[in-house]
Design a protein around this motif. Structure first.
Motif, short mmCIF file in Angstrom:
data_model
loop_
_atom_site.label_atom_id
_atom_site.label_comp_id
_atom_site.label_asym_id
_atom_site.label_seq_id
_atom_site.Cartn_x
_atom_site.Cartn_y
_atom_site.Cartn_z
N UNK A 16 0.83 -1.21 0.00
CA UNK A 16 0.00 0.00 0.00
C UNK A 16 0.86 1.25 0.00
N UNK A 17 1.92 1.24 0.79
CA UNK A 17 2.83 2.39 0.82
C UNK A 17 3.46 2.59 -0.55
N UNK A 18 3.86 1.50 -1.18
CA UNK A 18 4.44 1.59 -2.52
C UNK A 18 3.44 2.19 -3.51
N UNK A 19 2.17 1.80 -3.38
CA UNK A 19 1.13 2.32 -4.29
C UNK A 19 0.89 3.81 -4.10
N UNK A 20 1.32 4.37 -2.97
CA UNK A 20 1.14 5.79 -2.69
C UNK A 20 2.41 6.60 -2.86
N UNK A 21 3.46 6.01 -3.42
CA UNK A 21 4.75 6.69 -3.53
C UNK A 21 4.65 8.00 -4.30
N UNK A 22 3.78 8.06 -5.31
CA UNK A 22 3.65 9.29 -6.09
C UNK A 22 3.22 10.46 -5.22
N UNK A 23 2.50 10.19 -4.13
CA UNK A 23 2.05 11.25 -3.25
C UNK A 23 3.16 11.76 -2.34
N UNK A 24 4.17 10.93 -2.12
CA UNK A 24 5.23 11.34 -1.21
C UNK A 24 6.54 10.68 -1.58
N UNK A 25 7.22 11.18 -2.61
CA UNK A 25 8.44 10.54 -3.06
C UNK A 25 9.67 10.83 -2.21
N UNK A 26 9.54 11.71 -1.18
CA UNK A 26 10.73 12.12 -0.42
C UNK A 26 11.15 11.13 0.66
N UNK A 27 10.19 10.42 1.24
CA UNK A 27 10.53 9.38 2.23
C UNK A 27 9.29 8.54 2.47
N UNK A 28 9.49 7.36 3.05
CA UNK A 28 8.36 6.49 3.39
C UNK A 28 8.75 5.59 4.55
N UNK A 29 7.74 5.17 5.31
CA UNK A 29 7.99 4.29 6.45
C UNK A 29 6.67 3.72 6.95
N UNK A 30 6.75 2.63 7.69
CA UNK A 30 5.60 2.06 8.40
C UNK A 30 6.02 1.77 9.83
N UNK A 31 5.02 1.73 10.71
CA UNK A 31 5.28 1.42 12.11
C UNK A 31 4.03 0.80 12.70
N UNK A 32 4.22 -0.05 13.69
CA UNK A 32 3.10 -0.56 14.48
C UNK A 32 3.18 0.06 15.87
N UNK A 33 2.09 0.68 16.29
CA UNK A 33 2.05 1.36 17.58
C UNK A 33 0.69 1.14 18.21
N UNK A 34 0.69 0.74 19.48
CA UNK A 34 -0.55 0.55 20.24
C UNK A 34 -1.53 -0.35 19.50
N UNK A 35 -1.02 -1.35 18.81
CA UNK A 35 -1.87 -2.31 18.12
C UNK A 35 -2.39 -1.84 16.78
N UNK A 36 -1.92 -0.70 16.29
CA UNK A 36 -2.36 -0.12 15.02
C UNK A 36 -1.15 -0.02 14.10
N UNK A 37 -1.36 -0.28 12.79
CA UNK A 37 -0.28 -0.17 11.82
C UNK A 37 -0.47 1.09 10.99
N UNK A 38 0.58 1.90 10.88
CA UNK A 38 0.52 3.18 10.19
C UNK A 38 1.61 3.24 9.12
N UNK A 39 1.23 3.67 7.92
CA UNK A 39 2.20 3.83 6.84
C UNK A 39 2.12 5.23 6.26
N UNK A 40 3.26 5.72 5.73
CA UNK A 40 3.33 7.10 5.28
C UNK A 40 4.30 7.25 4.13
N UNK A 41 3.94 8.10 3.16
CA UNK A 41 4.88 8.54 2.13
C UNK A 41 4.88 10.06 2.16
N UNK A 42 6.06 10.67 2.20
CA UNK A 42 6.14 12.10 2.49
C UNK A 42 6.52 12.96 1.28
N UNK A 43 5.73 14.03 1.11
CA UNK A 43 6.10 15.14 0.24
C UNK A 43 6.51 16.27 1.17
N UNK A 44 7.79 16.56 1.25
CA UNK A 44 8.34 17.47 2.25
C UNK A 44 8.16 18.92 1.82
#
Length: 469
Positions: A16-44
């Protein structure tokens, strides 16, 4: 501006993060916190260094944030009042948003945010709960897939990348709402903003003066950026006033316009405005679309509305040219026509309801039409589109104005007379007295499409169903 994907539980979000790379080509990451998984692609855009990369944590909260905050200093002051002695680690808006949610809580923090955004976060104080929020006018899309686990994302592509078909399984977070999706799947929805239309008496000249001041302030607030910005210039008054106000912040402003028919009135007007206000105009050639091109437009905007698909096509060319020239931010006049009910079809709608209610509802409807289309079309090339006509104070002013202060008759030139009066003498007369012309009409796009597709709407619906279900 960025791309976000969240799961209400543990899940591999890499695809899913890869599919959103066009929205944020500057960086990307995922993390699991408090039982929830969050992914991000950044346009800085603000504080573009790595210290503002996401997911971003502050105390019990971990946040992924897609959007732009236009009052970060004011939000930081609110946090400092509640948390004296706070030391800030960045100069970016991501930290300000995350801290406000962590310290003040969503009920107090969200109404204080002046911006366009979609948010997802986890809170260790309520493990397993996924929290979501969307800006007051729905400028930024936030889709929810009600499968197991529940997903939320900036675009439907993130869901299909994870093997999820969309269709009726997908709903949107409504503008001005925040949600808590609990571990058992129950969802609590709370509203932090309601769109009102409260009539106030104003004479036409006073309305024009107030509008001019409000537009200047709206652009001032949205001039915040740590990267170069540009603007769109279509040939209509909406984009012209935004470009004019923006020259106070960007003296060497570059503007972009689409060119399909080299003899179009829109192109002539865009050139005239550019010369009058002293900006560079880049004319981006748009080709008559093939069926495959229009499939691409459907894939990008993720809608079946005829106007939205067709406007997406030239916007893809504009976005690609803007990004190729090194810009990450552009400005658009979207939202203006809804405020003034300047569409031809609005005459019947107003007669069926009333002047104030009709415009309020027309603005609200764009949360699933114009606004996500603008966002997705330009973010296809990693370009953030800002909409100054959606400044909260400007919207409140506009929706309060009586009809005789806004319109001068029902001719195309009279439907947004207040805007022409506000900028009379500052823009060419041809622009301040010009009537509303649909973008695709002014460009000469409609004829090119019907020559390719005998039944465009049927084609768009079929392609959307094939792509997203």
């Amino acid at each position: 501006m960025c791309g976000i994907i969240a799961a209400a539980g543990p899940l591999d979000l890499t695809a899913a993060v890869t599919a959103l790379t066009h929205r944020g080509p500057d960086s990307s990451a995922t993390v699991t916190a408090a039982g929830v998984t969050l992914g991000h692609t950044r346009l800085a855009i603000q504080d573009p260094g790595t210290r503002s990369d996401q997911p971003y944590a502050d105390g019990p909260l971990t946040v992924v944030y897609n959007g732009e905050l236009f009052n970060p200093a004011a939000v930081r002051r609110l946090v400092e009042e509640a948390d004296p002695g706070r030391v800030w680690a960045t100069t970016g808006d991501t930290e300000a948003v995350t801290a406000a949610l962590a310290v003040l809580g969503p009920a107090e923090a969200l109404p204080a945010l002046d911006g366009m955004y979609a948010l997802a976060w986890a809170d260790s104080r309520t493990p397993g709960s996924l929290y979501l929020a969307r800006d007051p006018y729905g400028e930024i899309p936030l889709h929810v897939h009600r499968g197991a686990p529940v997903l939320a994302a900036s675009e439907l592509k993130a869901f299909t990348a994870l093997g999820r078909r969309c269709g009726p399984a997908v709903i949107d977070v409504a503008p001005g709402e925040w949600w808590q999706i609990r571990p058992d799947g129950r969802t609590a929805r709370r509203r932090f903003h309601t769109l009102h239309a409260r009539p106030e008496a104003r004479a036409p000249d006073q309305a024009a003066a107030d509008l001019s001041a409000a537009l200047a302030t709206a652009v001032d607030r949205r001039a915040i950026s740590d990267v170069p910005v540009c603007s769109l210039l279509s040939g209509g008054i909406d984009s012209a006033v935004i470009a004019l106000e923006l020259t106070r912040h960007v003296p060497d402003l570059v503007c972009y316009t689409a060119r399909l028919n080299p003899k179009s009135a829109d192109l002539r007007c865009a050139r005239e405005v550019a010369e009058a206000i002293g900006v560079q105009l880049v004319e981006v050639d748009v080709q008559p679309p093939t069926a495959d091109d229009l499939t691409r437009a459907v894939e990008v905007c993720e809608q079946t509305y005829k106007a939205q698909v067709e406007i997406t096509w030239p916007c893809l060319a504009l976005a690609a040219a803007i990004r190729a020239d090194g810009f990450k931010v552009t400005y658009s006049g979207e939202g203006s026509d809804e405020l003034w009910a300047s569409y031809g079809f609005a005459f019947r709608g107003i007669a069926a309801t009333d002047w104030y209610t009709y415009r309020r509802d027309l603005i609200a409807a764009q949360a699933v039409r114009n606004f996500p289309r603008v966002n997705k079309a330009f973010m296809s090339a990693g370009v953030e589109a800002r909409l100054p006509f959606l400044d909260p104070d400007l919207v409140t002013l506009a929706l309060s104005l009586p009809r005789d202060a806004v319109q001068s008759g029902n001719s195309p030139a009279g439907r947004k007379a207040v805007l022409g009066r506000a900028y009379r003498g500052r823009l060419p007369d041809r622009i301040t007295t010009r009537g509303k012309v649909a973008f695709q009409d002014g460009l000469g796009l409609k004829g090119a499409i019907t020559a390719t597709l005998p039944n465009p709407l049927r084609y768009y619906r079929a392609e959307h169903s094939r792509l997203y279900g």
